[in-house]
Motif scaffolding. Structure first.
Motif, PDB file in Angstrom:
ATOM      1  N   GLU A   1     -24.013 -30.727 -57.172  1.00  0.00           N
ATOM      2  CA  GLU A   1     -24.228 -32.104 -56.743  1.00  0.00           C
ATOM      3  C   GLU A   1     -24.354 -32.196 -55.230  1.00  0.00           C
ATOM      4  O   GLU A   1     -23.694 -31.458 -54.494  1.00  0.00           O
ATOM      5  CB  GLU A   1     -23.006 -32.897 -57.221  1.00  0.00           C
ATOM      6  CG  GLU A   1     -23.148 -34.377 -57.164  1.00  0.00           C
ATOM      7  CD  GLU A   1     -21.955 -35.056 -57.816  1.00  0.00           C
ATOM      8  OE1 GLU A   1     -21.938 -35.207 -59.046  1.00  0.00           O
ATOM      9  OE2 GLU A   1     -21.030 -35.427 -57.084  1.00  0.00           O
TER      10      GLU A   1
ATOM     11  N   LEU B   1     -21.684 -36.228 -50.693  1.00  0.00           N
ATOM     12  CA  LEU B   1     -21.788 -37.587 -50.170  1.00  0.00           C
ATOM     13  C   LEU B   1     -20.744 -37.785 -49.072  1.00  0.00           C
ATOM     14  O   LEU B   1     -19.591 -37.392 -49.239  1.00  0.00           O
ATOM     15  CB  LEU B   1     -21.559 -38.606 -51.286  1.00  0.00           C
ATOM     16  CG  LEU B   1     -22.528 -38.531 -52.467  1.00  0.00           C
ATOM     17  CD1 LEU B   1     -22.105 -39.506 -53.553  1.00  0.00           C
ATOM     18  CD2 LEU B   1     -23.957 -38.837 -52.018  1.00  0.00           C
TER      19      LEU B   1
ATOM     20  N   GLU C   1     -13.750 -43.203 -49.710  1.00  0.00           N
ATOM     21  CA  GLU C   1     -13.558 -43.369 -51.158  1.00  0.00           C
ATOM     22  C   GLU C   1     -12.616 -44.516 -51.486  1.00  0.00           C
ATOM     23  O   GLU C   1     -11.749 -44.862 -50.705  1.00  0.00           O
ATOM     24  CB  GLU C   1     -12.974 -42.086 -51.745  1.00  0.00           C
ATOM     25  CG  GLU C   1     -13.991 -40.953 -51.793  1.00  0.00           C
ATOM     26  CD  GLU C   1     -13.389 -39.676 -52.338  1.00  0.00           C
ATOM     27  OE1 GLU C   1     -12.870 -39.682 -53.465  1.00  0.00           O
ATOM     28  OE2 GLU C   1     -13.423 -38.666 -51.616  1.00  0.00           O
TER      29      GLU C   1
ATOM     30  N   GLU D   1     -17.132 -40.350 -59.720  1.00  0.00           N
ATOM     31  CA  GLU D   1     -16.686 -39.936 -61.051  1.00  0.00           C
ATOM     32  C   GLU D   1     -16.195 -41.139 -61.840  1.00  0.00           C
ATOM     33  O   GLU D   1     -15.830 -42.168 -61.264  1.00  0.00           O
ATOM     34  CB  GLU D   1     -15.539 -38.930 -60.933  1.00  0.00           C
ATOM     35  CG  GLU D   1     -14.325 -39.534 -60.264  1.00  0.00           C
ATOM     36  CD  GLU D   1     -13.067 -38.694 -60.363  1.00  0.00           C
ATOM     37  OE1 GLU D   1     -13.062 -37.705 -61.104  1.00  0.00           O
ATOM     38  OE2 GLU D   1     -12.081 -39.063 -59.706  1.00  0.00           O
TER      39      GLU D   1
HETATM   40  P1  AMP Z   1     -13.197 -35.322 -59.067  1.00  0.00           P
HETATM   41  O1  AMP Z   1     -12.433 -34.176 -59.684  1.00  0.00           O
HETATM   42  O2  AMP Z   1     -14.494 -35.605 -59.676  1.00  0.00           O
HETATM   43  O3  AMP Z   1     -12.260 -36.480 -58.886  1.00  0.00           O
HETATM   44  O4  AMP Z   1     -13.503 -34.902 -57.570  1.00  0.00           O
HETATM   45  C1  AMP Z   1     -12.452 -34.627 -56.694  1.00  0.00           C
HETATM   46  C2  AMP Z   1     -12.803 -35.060 -55.316  1.00  0.00           C
HETATM   47  O5  AMP Z   1     -13.894 -34.296 -54.826  1.00  0.00           O
HETATM   48  C3  AMP Z   1     -13.273 -36.504 -55.194  1.00  0.00           C
HETATM   49  O6  AMP Z   1     -12.242 -37.419 -55.159  1.00  0.00           O
HETATM   50  C4  AMP Z   1     -14.023 -36.437 -53.877  1.00  0.00           C
HETATM   51  O7  AMP Z   1     -13.112 -36.492 -52.801  1.00  0.00           O
HETATM   52  C5  AMP Z   1     -14.645 -35.072 -53.914  1.00  0.00           C
HETATM   53  N1  AMP Z   1     -16.035 -35.157 -54.380  1.00  0.00           N
HETATM   54  C6  AMP Z   1     -16.480 -35.091 -55.650  1.00  0.00           C
HETATM   55  N2  AMP Z   1     -17.821 -35.207 -55.688  1.00  0.00           N
HETATM   56  C7  AMP Z   1     -18.239 -35.349 -54.416  1.00  0.00           C
HETATM   57  C8  AMP Z   1     -19.520 -35.522 -53.788  1.00  0.00           C
HETATM   58  N3  AMP Z   1     -20.645 -35.554 -54.492  1.00  0.00           N
HETATM   59  N4  AMP Z   1     -19.550 -35.664 -52.445  1.00  0.00           N
HETATM   60  C9  AMP Z   1     -18.423 -35.617 -51.710  1.00  0.00           C
HETATM   61  N5  AMP Z   1     -17.200 -35.454 -52.233  1.00  0.00           N
HETATM   62  C10 AMP Z   1     -17.093 -35.323 -53.569  1.00  0.00           C
END
Ligand code: AMP
Ligand code: GLY
Length: 426
Positions: free
Chosen positions: A191, A194, A198, A289
């Motif tokens: 991905e 970004l 948040e 997410e």
């Molecule tokens: P998740 O396990 O999907 O909650 O991802 C954990 C953390 O990774 C998120 O809370 C973001 O801080 C970071 N993260 C996930 N996807 C992205 C992205 N596309 N760009 C930047 N940070 C991301």
């Protein structure tokens, strides 16, 4: 009404605390619960994924509603299990069906859902062993940093932000070839990274209508100034100052409404909480997410700000009557600070005696237990995240100060907490 809560964290203690404020809530059972939930109800030593055991307890204790805290039982189909069983069909399960829980259970599914329903999210591609070499090429041409996500549930560890192409290739190989995350990592979402700030937005959905709960911002890193390793969450604040009315209107129109319509179009049964993990990029909300449940520690921050009865909200959810509900919010700010065991998120000791819990605490401060249990009549540590201290105050700064004051009276060997939760908003 008798209610069963599934889970054992601060989130579940905060749910139990909120539920027992309603006189119509007769008995609360918590499976498996912690030392804090034991003060408000009856802990049952049943694993959250032992559906047969949970069903048996529900029949034995005449439980009419189940509120599911963590994602795993939802992704494994607790909603469907109760619905498809003649003996348990009458019990309301608050949470999505297994099919709808794929929004959290599979990153690839969630990305495809967002693409199909035109919901803003980061650009991506997905790979398995079948198109592994395409993945290598995709990575070689991708700008940096880049984000790699194991498709399935990986206890919060399946997301890796890579700074170099060599690192990205190594992580990609470890996921697909070396099965670092087991089944969860056999498919990988790559991905676009970004950059923004948040926040967590929560809706309670009845399949047709929804209500919006107060938003929150959580702090995932272990160290002050958002440094160091990722954790389950070190604290949270609510409201989030940059979530202005104009911003939240964009969230509603571009994200929440299309998500709920998407669930309906795709025939996905959903009666429960949806957690939108968002990032604001220059004021434009984008989905990072979905989670198919409430957040932890955000629940400990958000519940004290909701004036409505939680039981009424959950009943309206199961009866598809959320259109009759207006959420009333406490205008004060809430700040939650998590006390963790020394060494967390790495190795840590358990069974450390916690003192100071029964000291006089102010009326607007609440102690929620997470990893705690009772041993020989004493409250001891039983996990990485141990306690969640939430305070309500006119400002975030004052709420943080109040939570810190209370933490100053509590002790256990190795106790650590961040003193800068909400630092951007002081
Ligand atoms: P998740 O396990 O999907 O909650 O991802 C954990 C953390 O990774 C998120 O809370 C973001 O801080 C970071 N993260 C996930 N996807 C992205 C992205 N596309 N760009 C930047 N940070 C991301
Ligand atoms: N606080 C983030 C989560 O519950 O996943």
């Amino acid at each position: 009404m008798n209610i069963l809560l599934i889970g054992s964290g601060g989130r579940e203690h905060a749910f139990a605390w909120k539920l027992q404020q309603d006189n119509n809530c007769k008995n609360i059972f918590i499976a498996p619960g912690n030392a804090g939930t034991a003060l408000l109800g009856t802990n049952l030593n049943i694993d959250p994924c032992d559906f047969a055991g949970i069903a048996q307890a529900c029949i034995q204790y005449q439980v009419e509603m189940i509120l599911v805290g963590p994602e795993e039982p939802l992704v494994k189909g607790i909603y469907d299990y109760f619905k498809n069983n003649a003996a348990t069909r009458h019990i309301h399960v608050i949470g999505p069906s297994a099919a709808a829980a794929q929004l959290e259970g599979s990153k690839a599914y969630a990305k495809d859902f967002m693409k199909r329903h035109n919901i803003p999210t980061a650009a991506y591609a997905e790979f398995t062993i079948e198109n592994y070499t395409d993945g290598i090429e995709y990575i070689s041409n991708h700008p940096l940093p880049v984000v790699l996500k194991a498709d399935g549930l990986a206890a919060g560890k399946g997301v890796v932000i890579c700074q170099t192409t060599a690192e990205t290739l190594a992580v990609f190989e470890s996921m697909i070839i070396q099965s670092k995350f087991g089944e969860a990592g056999k498919k990988v979402v790559i991905e676009e990274f970004l950059k923004g700030i948040e926040l967590s937005v929560f809706a309670l959905v009845d399949g047709k209508n929804h209500v919006l709960l107060p938003e929150a911002k959580d702090y995932k890193r272990i160290g002050e100034g958002d440094s160091g390793l990722n954790t389950g969450g070190m604290g949270a604040v609510s409201p989030v100052p940059f979530a202005t009315k104009a911003f939240m209107d964009r969230v509603k129109n571009k994200i929440i409404q299309p998500t709920i319509e998407g669930l309906q179009k795709d025939n996905l049964e959903y009666k429960g909480f949806i957690f939108f993990g968002l990032i604001s990029i220059d004021g434009e909300p984008v989905v990072i997410e979905y989670n198919c449940r409430m957040g932890d520690p955000e629940t400990e921050t958000v519940m004290p700000r909701i004036k409505n009865s939680l039981l009424e909200l959950l009943l309206a959810t199961s009866q598809q009557q959320l259109n009759k509900i207006d959420i009333e919010t406490d205008k004060r700010a809430a700040a939650t600070i998590i006390a963790v065991s020394g060494g967390y998120p790495g190795e840590f000791k358990k069974d450390q005696v916690i003192t100071g819990l029964s000291n006089n605490i102010p009326a607007d401060t609440f102690i929620f237990h997470a990893g705690t249990k009772i041993t020989d009549g004493k409250t001891v540590t039983n996990g990485g995240r141990v306690l969640a201290i939430t305070s309500l105050s006119p400002t975030i700064t004052e709420a943080v100060t109040s939570s810190l004051d209370t933490l100053g009276q509590i002790q256990f060997d190795g106790m650590y907490f961040r003193k800068d939760i909400g630092f951007e908003f002081y």
